[in-house]
Design a protein around this motif. Structure first.
Motif, PDB file in Angstrom:
ATOM      1  N   ARG A  27      47.293  52.595  -8.270  1.00  0.00           N
ATOM      2  CA  ARG A  27      47.257  51.520  -8.361  1.00  0.00           C
ATOM      3  C   ARG A  27      46.084  50.688  -8.543  1.00  0.00           C
ATOM      4  O   ARG A  27      45.327  50.015  -9.531  1.00  0.00           O
ATOM      5  CB  ARG A  27      48.237  50.651  -7.395  1.00  0.00           C
ATOM      6  CG  ARG A  27      48.564  49.330  -7.684  1.00  0.00           C
ATOM      7  CD  ARG A  27      49.494  48.540  -6.727  1.00  0.00           C
ATOM      8  NE  ARG A  27      50.788  49.245  -6.706  1.00  0.00           N
ATOM      9  CZ  ARG A  27      51.764  49.141  -7.595  1.00  0.00           C
ATOM     10  NH1 ARG A  27      51.720  48.146  -8.751  1.00  0.00           N
ATOM     11  NH2 ARG A  27      52.888  49.869  -7.549  1.00  0.00           N
ATOM     12  N   GLN A  31      43.981  49.243 -11.800  1.00  0.00           N
ATOM     13  CA  GLN A  31      43.244  47.829 -11.669  1.00  0.00           C
ATOM     14  C   GLN A  31      41.784  47.859 -11.960  1.00  0.00           C
ATOM     15  O   GLN A  31      41.098  47.008 -12.689  1.00  0.00           O
ATOM     16  CB  GLN A  31      43.455  47.142 -10.251  1.00  0.00           C
ATOM     17  CG  GLN A  31      42.953  45.965 -10.112  1.00  0.00           C
ATOM     18  CD  GLN A  31      43.717  45.055 -11.033  1.00  0.00           C
ATOM     19  OE1 GLN A  31      44.836  44.934 -11.209  1.00  0.00           O
ATOM     20  NE2 GLN A  31      43.058  44.164 -11.802  1.00  0.00           N
ATOM     21  N   HIS A  43      50.972  43.329 -11.072  1.00  0.00           N
ATOM     22  CA  HIS A  43      51.573  44.523 -10.434  1.00  0.00           C
ATOM     23  C   HIS A  43      53.018  44.109  -9.840  1.00  0.00           C
ATOM     24  O   HIS A  43      53.174  43.308  -9.251  1.00  0.00           O
ATOM     25  CB  HIS A  43      50.695  45.200  -9.293  1.00  0.00           C
ATOM     26  CG  HIS A  43      49.258  45.662  -9.674  1.00  0.00           C
ATOM     27  ND1 HIS A  43      49.095  46.844  -9.879  1.00  0.00           N
ATOM     28  CD2 HIS A  43      48.229  44.749 -10.312  1.00  0.00           C
ATOM     29  CE1 HIS A  43      47.854  47.026 -10.029  1.00  0.00           C
ATOM     30  NE2 HIS A  43      47.261  45.960 -10.482  1.00  0.00           N
ATOM     31  N   VAL A  63      53.413  53.677 -10.642  1.00  0.00           N
ATOM     32  CA  VAL A  63      52.670  52.374 -10.800  1.00  0.00           C
ATOM     33  C   VAL A  63      53.363  51.588 -12.011  1.00  0.00           C
ATOM     34  O   VAL A  63      53.151  51.971 -13.029  1.00  0.00           O
ATOM     35  CB  VAL A  63      51.207  52.561 -10.946  1.00  0.00           C
ATOM     36  CG1 VAL A  63      50.553  51.253 -11.215  1.00  0.00           C
ATOM     37  CG2 VAL A  63      50.736  53.315  -9.757  1.00  0.00           C
ATOM     38  N   VAL A  65      53.109  48.017 -13.853  1.00  0.00           N
ATOM     39  CA  VAL A  65      52.138  46.675 -14.372  1.00  0.00           C
ATOM     40  C   VAL A  65      52.727  45.979 -15.600  1.00  0.00           C
ATOM     41  O   VAL A  65      53.108  46.636 -16.504  1.00  0.00           O
ATOM     42  CB  VAL A  65      50.683  46.982 -14.501  1.00  0.00           C
ATOM     43  CG1 VAL A  65      50.036  47.605 -12.966  1.00  0.00           C
ATOM     44  CG2 VAL A  65      50.457  48.007 -15.696  1.00  0.00           C
ATOM     45  N   ILE A 144      44.230  42.975  -6.454  1.00  0.00           N
ATOM     46  CA  ILE A 144      45.249  42.910  -7.432  1.00  0.00           C
ATOM     47  C   ILE A 144      45.959  41.628  -7.443  1.00  0.00           C
ATOM     48  O   ILE A 144      45.803  41.028  -6.413  1.00  0.00           O
ATOM     49  CB  ILE A 144      46.379  44.236  -7.374  1.00  0.00           C
ATOM     50  CG1 ILE A 144      46.873  44.049  -6.153  1.00  0.00           C
ATOM     51  CG2 ILE A 144      45.253  45.510  -7.361  1.00  0.00           C
ATOM     52  CD1 ILE A 144      48.280  44.929  -6.022  1.00  0.00           C
ATOM     53  N   THR A 146      49.783  39.805  -8.078  1.00  0.00           N
ATOM     54  CA  THR A 146      51.183  40.200  -8.236  1.00  0.00           C
ATOM     55  C   THR A 146      52.146  38.898  -8.883  1.00  0.00           C
ATOM     56  O   THR A 146      51.139  37.727  -8.686  1.00  0.00           O
ATOM     57  CB  THR A 146      51.898  40.681  -6.814  1.00  0.00           C
ATOM     58  OG1 THR A 146      51.998  39.355  -6.133  1.00  0.00           O
ATOM     59  CG2 THR A 146      51.090  41.839  -6.664  1.00  0.00           C
TER      60      THR A 146
END
Length: 294
Positions: A27, A31, A43, A63, A65, A144, A146
């Motif tokens: 992850r 990124q 994510h 992963v 995204v 990251i 979300t």
């Protein structure tokens, strides 16, 4: 968007690194690539789901995204440059054509979404809506983003609908205020039909163009009906014509994986005729079943 056919599939096996550690590092690696391009990523699923929604952590196996749709071509090129290869394309990945899957010899698998199935807004508009209320967190020292906790819950519901799952406990535990927020979010993202497919209220939306696609997604059915559902679910005539033209084509992603190499022309042609035979058989069986009900 990117619909290039994959080359010879990379091996699915990855080094014996603990699953949680590999996913977290993967992850972070994705990124870092996106940050180098200035590409926005959200994510989703797996180990980034807020613990309030999923107390028993489910790290998943890859992963996931959602990328800024306008930036996907550049991100695709950079992923390839960093050792990722295409495993399945947007075109052949699912009935919703929502994600392209990549594989990496160290990091495993990445599902790059241009949309999330069940959200009815245009891809770019939907992404901007989700991005506006984003949250931040740290993974392996890399920042990251979300979706908001409400959007994460909606994604869990939509994912359960697509995979014939069960209603998340966090959904049934919502208080009055939470239910009102979710109703508002569902309306804003035009996700009513997919949510109804999971909650058992789908027939309320039988006049919606997505109704048949979600019905067959939840209940199953012949491939010929699935393709018709995909055609009528398209928001534009151009989209419907594109899907109709695609229906008879061979899924070269799947054929490549089955053969373990890029298929030859005669193999693609042979698969084309086999698809036609299967389609005729399914159509005949469907007509027979309907005739038997009369």
């Amino acid at each position: 968007m990117i619909d290039s056919a994959p080359g010879a599939p990379a091996a699915r096996s990855v080094p014996a690194v603990p699953g949680r550690a590999r996913l977290a590092l993967a992850r972070a690696a994705v990124q870092v690539i996106a940050d180098g391009l200035g590409t926005r990523l959200l994510h989703i699923k797996g180990d980034v789901v807020d613990p309030a929604l999923q107390p028993a952590a489910r790290p998943g196996s890859d992963v996931d995204v959602i990328a800024d749709p306008s930036a996907i071509p550049a991100l695709h090129r950079d992923l390839l440059a960093h050792g990722w290869s295409v495993y399945s394309t947007f075109r052949f990945g699912s009935s919703f054509e929502h994600a392209q899957t990549y594989t990496h010899p160290v990091w495993g698998h990445l599902d790059l979404h241009r949309r999330f199935p069940g959200i009815g807004l245009p891809d770019q508009v939907a992404f901007e809506h989700l991005w506006r209320d984003r949250a931040r967190r740290d993974v392996c020292g890399v920042e990251i983003r979300t979706p908001s906790i409400d959007a994460q819950l909606l994604i869990l519901v939509l994912n359960a609908a697509r995979n014939r799952g069960t209603i998340p406990e966090a959904w049934t535990a919502l208080d009055d205020g939470g239910q009102e927020r979710m109703r508002r979010l569902i309306s804003q993202l035009r996700a009513e039909v997919a949510v109804a497919a999971l909650t058992g209220d789908l027939e309320r939306y039988r006049r919606y163009r997505e109704h048949l696609l979600w019905k067959i997604t939840v209940n199953g059915g012949p491939r010929i009906v699935e393709w018709w559902a995909r055609i009528v679910a398209q928001p534009t005539l151009r989209g419907s014509l594109r899907v109709a033209a695609q229906a008879p084509l061979v899924n070269t992603d799947r054929l490549t994986r089955r053969l373990g190499r890029v298929p030859r022309g005669k193999e693609v042609l042979g698969e084309f005729f086999m698809r036609a035979v299967r389609g005729l058989r399914e159509g005949a069986a469907l007509v027979a079943r309907k005739a038997g009900r009369r």
